[in-house]
Design a protein around this motif. Structure first.
Motif, PDB file in Angstrom:
ATOM      1  N   ILE A  16       0.714  -1.989   0.110  1.00 61.89           N
ATOM      2  CA  ILE A  16      -0.815  -0.030  -0.153  1.00 61.89           C
ATOM      3  C   ILE A  16       1.486   1.224  -0.274  1.00 61.89           C
ATOM      4  O   ILE A  16       0.217   2.595  -0.766  1.00 61.89           O
ATOM      5  CB  ILE A  16      -1.028  -0.466   1.349  1.00 61.89           C
ATOM      6  N   ALA A  17       1.649   1.434   0.981  1.00 61.57           N
ATOM      7  CA  ALA A  17       2.140   2.006   0.677  1.00 61.57           C
ATOM      8  C   ALA A  17       3.733   2.206  -0.197  1.00 61.57           C
ATOM      9  O   ALA A  17       4.680   3.371  -0.603  1.00 61.57           O
ATOM     10  CB  ALA A  17       3.500   2.794   1.999  1.00 61.57           C
ATOM     11  N   ASN A  18       4.505   1.862  -1.465  1.00 59.69           N
ATOM     12  CA  ASN A  18       4.529   1.758  -2.335  1.00 59.69           C
ATOM     13  C   ASN A  18       4.723   2.147  -2.863  1.00 59.69           C
ATOM     14  O   ASN A  18       3.498   2.907  -3.447  1.00 59.69           O
ATOM     15  CB  ASN A  18       5.180   0.171  -2.720  1.00 59.69           C
ATOM     16  N   PRO A  19       5.866   3.879  -3.409  1.00 61.57           N
ATOM     17  CA  PRO A  19       5.685   4.569  -4.315  1.00 61.57           C
ATOM     18  C   PRO A  19       5.305   4.388  -5.256  1.00 61.57           C
ATOM     19  O   PRO A  19       4.427   4.623  -5.925  1.00 61.57           O
ATOM     20  CB  PRO A  19       7.154   5.590  -4.832  1.00 61.57           C
ATOM     21  N   ILE A  22       1.382   3.748  -5.259  1.00 60.74           N
ATOM     22  CA  ILE A  22       0.721   4.863  -5.340  1.00 60.74           C
ATOM     23  C   ILE A  22       0.574   5.711  -6.761  1.00 60.74           C
ATOM     24  O   ILE A  22      -0.514   5.719  -7.120  1.00 60.74           O
ATOM     25  CB  ILE A  22       0.866   6.075  -4.350  1.00 60.74           C
ATOM     26  N   ALA A  23       1.437   5.573  -7.353  1.00 61.68           N
ATOM     27  CA  ALA A  23       1.671   6.217  -8.855  1.00 61.68           C
ATOM     28  C   ALA A  23       0.716   5.632  -9.922  1.00 61.68           C
ATOM     29  O   ALA A  23      -0.124   5.780 -10.582  1.00 61.68           O
ATOM     30  CB  ALA A  23       2.990   6.314  -9.402  1.00 61.68           C
ATOM     31  N   TRP A  25      -1.613   3.184  -9.071  1.00 61.06           N
ATOM     32  CA  TRP A  25      -3.198   3.651  -8.649  1.00 61.06           C
ATOM     33  C   TRP A  25      -4.530   5.047  -8.821  1.00 61.06           C
ATOM     34  O   TRP A  25      -4.936   5.089  -9.189  1.00 61.06           O
ATOM     35  CB  TRP A  25      -3.461   2.934  -7.285  1.00 61.06           C
ATOM     36  N   SER A  26      -2.889   6.120  -8.643  1.00 64.33           N
ATOM     37  CA  SER A  26      -3.016   7.281  -8.601  1.00 64.33           C
ATOM     38  C   SER A  26      -3.323   7.597 -10.141  1.00 64.33           C
ATOM     39  O   SER A  26      -4.531   7.833 -11.028  1.00 64.33           O
ATOM     40  CB  SER A  26      -2.341   8.432  -8.215  1.00 64.33           C
ATOM     41  N   LEU A  52     -10.529   2.897  -3.523  1.00 61.12           N
ATOM     42  CA  LEU A  52      -9.883   1.901  -2.423  1.00 61.12           C
ATOM     43  C   LEU A  52     -10.311   0.781  -2.039  1.00 61.12           C
ATOM     44  O   LEU A  52      -9.404   0.420  -2.007  1.00 61.12           O
ATOM     45  CB  LEU A  52     -10.352   3.682  -1.143  1.00 61.12           C
ATOM     46  N   ALA A  55      -8.305  -1.115  -4.578  1.00 63.38           N
ATOM     47  CA  ALA A  55      -6.861  -1.199  -4.391  1.00 63.38           C
ATOM     48  C   ALA A  55      -6.479  -1.916  -2.842  1.00 63.38           C
ATOM     49  O   ALA A  55      -4.927  -2.172  -2.873  1.00 63.38           O
ATOM     50  CB  ALA A  55      -6.346   0.646  -4.009  1.00 63.38           C
ATOM     51  N   SER A  59      -4.119  -5.277  -3.026  1.00 63.45           N
ATOM     52  CA  SER A  59      -2.735  -5.544  -2.500  1.00 63.45           C
ATOM     53  C   SER A  59      -2.888  -6.630  -1.182  1.00 63.45           C
ATOM     54  O   SER A  59      -1.739  -7.057  -1.285  1.00 63.45           O
ATOM     55  CB  SER A  59      -2.620  -4.173  -1.368  1.00 63.45           C
TER      56      SER A  59
END
Length: 108
Positions: A16-19, A22-23, A25-26, A52, A55, A59
């Motif tokens: 979940i916290a992996n940049p 995040i990129a 899913w964004s 969300l 996502a 994960s």
């Protein structure tokens, strides 16, 4: 058993916290929203909650797969998964560029 649960929890947190995640899913969410003609506040709220949930579900599912499947999976399996995920990201990238170009050409 406790070590397996700890490994799964660590995998979920890092997933979940992996940049990169995040990129991903964004970009995916932005691309999906950009294809909508009109967006109401209710739709945006529904989309955010569903997105969300998806996502987090992804994960959790992938972390569970990776933690239990590591006994059976060889590096080739993970290379194939990376290739499939890369293809999907590429598809959504092309779709986003295509829809953005169509909108820009239609506006001018």
């Amino acid at each position: 058993r406790a070590a397996l649960a700890g490994a799964l929890r660590t995998g979920v947190i890092f997933g979940i916290a992996n940049p990169a995640a995040i990129a991903f899913w964004s970009g995916l969410g932005g691309g999906m929203l950009s294809t909508r003609e009109s967006t109401s506040v209710g739709y945006l709220l529904w989309f955010l909650v569903a997105f969300l949930f998806g996502a987090i579900l992804w994960s959790l599912g992938f972390s569970a797969f990776a933690s239990t499947g590591r006994r059976y999976a060889r590096p080739r399996v993970f290379q194939a998964i990376d290739a499939v995920c890369g293809t999907i990201v590429g598809y959504f990238g092309v779709r986003l560029v295509w829809s953005s170009a169509r909108r820009l050409l239609r506006v001018t």
